[in-house]
Design a protein around this motif. Sequence first.
Motif, short mmCIF file in Angstrom:
data_model
loop_
_atom_site.label_atom_id
_atom_site.label_comp_id
_atom_site.label_asym_id
_atom_site.label_seq_id
_atom_site.Cartn_x
_atom_site.Cartn_y
_atom_site.Cartn_z
N ASN A 29 31.45 36.07 42.57
CA ASN A 29 31.09 36.46 41.19
C ASN A 29 29.59 36.64 41.05
O ASN A 29 29.13 37.54 40.32
CB ASN A 29 31.62 35.40 40.21
CG ASN A 29 33.14 35.40 40.16
OD1 ASN A 29 33.76 36.46 40.26
ND2 ASN A 29 33.74 34.23 40.04
N PRO A 63 33.27 30.51 36.11
CA PRO A 63 33.01 31.34 37.30
C PRO A 63 33.55 30.77 38.61
O PRO A 63 33.38 31.41 39.66
CB PRO A 63 31.48 31.46 37.35
CG PRO A 63 30.94 30.54 36.35
CD PRO A 63 32.03 30.09 35.44
N ILE A 101 37.93 36.89 36.44
CA ILE A 101 36.69 37.13 35.68
C ILE A 101 36.73 38.54 35.07
O ILE A 101 36.33 38.75 33.92
CB ILE A 101 35.45 37.02 36.62
CG1 ILE A 101 35.42 35.67 37.33
CG2 ILE A 101 34.15 37.30 35.85
CD1 ILE A 101 35.08 34.47 36.51
N GLN A 114 32.35 35.04 31.23
CA GLN A 114 32.43 33.98 32.25
C GLN A 114 31.31 32.99 31.93
O GLN A 114 30.14 33.36 31.80
CB GLN A 114 32.31 34.52 33.67
CG GLN A 114 31.05 35.26 34.02
CD GLN A 114 30.93 35.52 35.52
OE1 GLN A 114 31.13 34.62 36.34
NE2 GLN A 114 30.59 36.75 35.87
#
Length: 306
Positions: free
Chosen positions: A159, A202, A209, A215
């Motif tokens: 992420n 996250p 996500i 997030q």
Amino acid sequence: MSYDYLAETIEKINQLRRDKNAVILVHNYQLGEVQDIGDFVGDSLELSIKAANVDAAIIVFCGVKFMAETAKVLSPNKTVLLPVFEAGCPMADMADVDSLRELKARHPNAVTVCYVNTTAEVKTECDLCCTSANAAKIINSIPQDKDIIFLPDKNLGANVEIMTGRKMILWEGFCPTHMRITEAMVKRKQAEFPDAVVIVHPECRPEIIAMADEQLSTGGMVRFVRESSAETIIVGTEVGMIHRLQKEAPDKKFIPISEQAVCMNMKMINLTDVLAALENDETAIELPDDIITKAEEPIRKMLKLS
Ligand code: SF4
């Protein structure tokens, strides 16, 4: 617990915390009954900073072991108690020093960044620490000509790669609790509550996500619900967070994406354990001086950059 026993237990905890100059720090994922008696409730780093700054002889840390270790590293002269010593973090335990040294030897140009969810021993091998709230900022501070080893959470790492555009060498760790959240679960909740906002942590997989509106770290979730005008919020993280959010915003409706997103390690501590910890000064976190000194470096560097 019967009402009488509960009231008596809380009374004894309150008496002992006064007598022993103790503070009780509680993570957002703990049981509601434990959150309700905390002097401070927050995420792991907020609590460790609080542990370092608060004027107390004893810190009772209601969370998991790496958190109590981080508090000890930042306040080595205080007694830090973890009421249930077996309460570890399965994700933190996926990273070990020997494997990390081998990986670093294969990537000599790399800066090693550890998520705060690592043991103190693993932190001694790292250049920088980060939390889920500041990970992108920490990664952006690293010169472009450097490789980056990121551990232990491959999902948080992926992420952050998306947020920063930096490719990293990702450790194969993950949080089993957040891995339990699936796309089908998100879709079902979105269909059931079409006007709701979806917030996720996250540590969820990138596919999750991508389906969410925001997030956010647990601290970010608290700030978000205080300020948001949304009446219904679907929450993708450990279910203990719902208790905290409901207290922060009692007029809003909070829907967990999955009731199965439960971290059993976070649920090990109950009020009887907190009382026993205070009565017997157990179980104290002990770390060798060299581990404390070395583990402090990546944490202090992070705090400077945050
Ligand atoms: S929720 Fe995940 S990251 Fe947090 S303590 Fe449990 S296993 Fe570790």
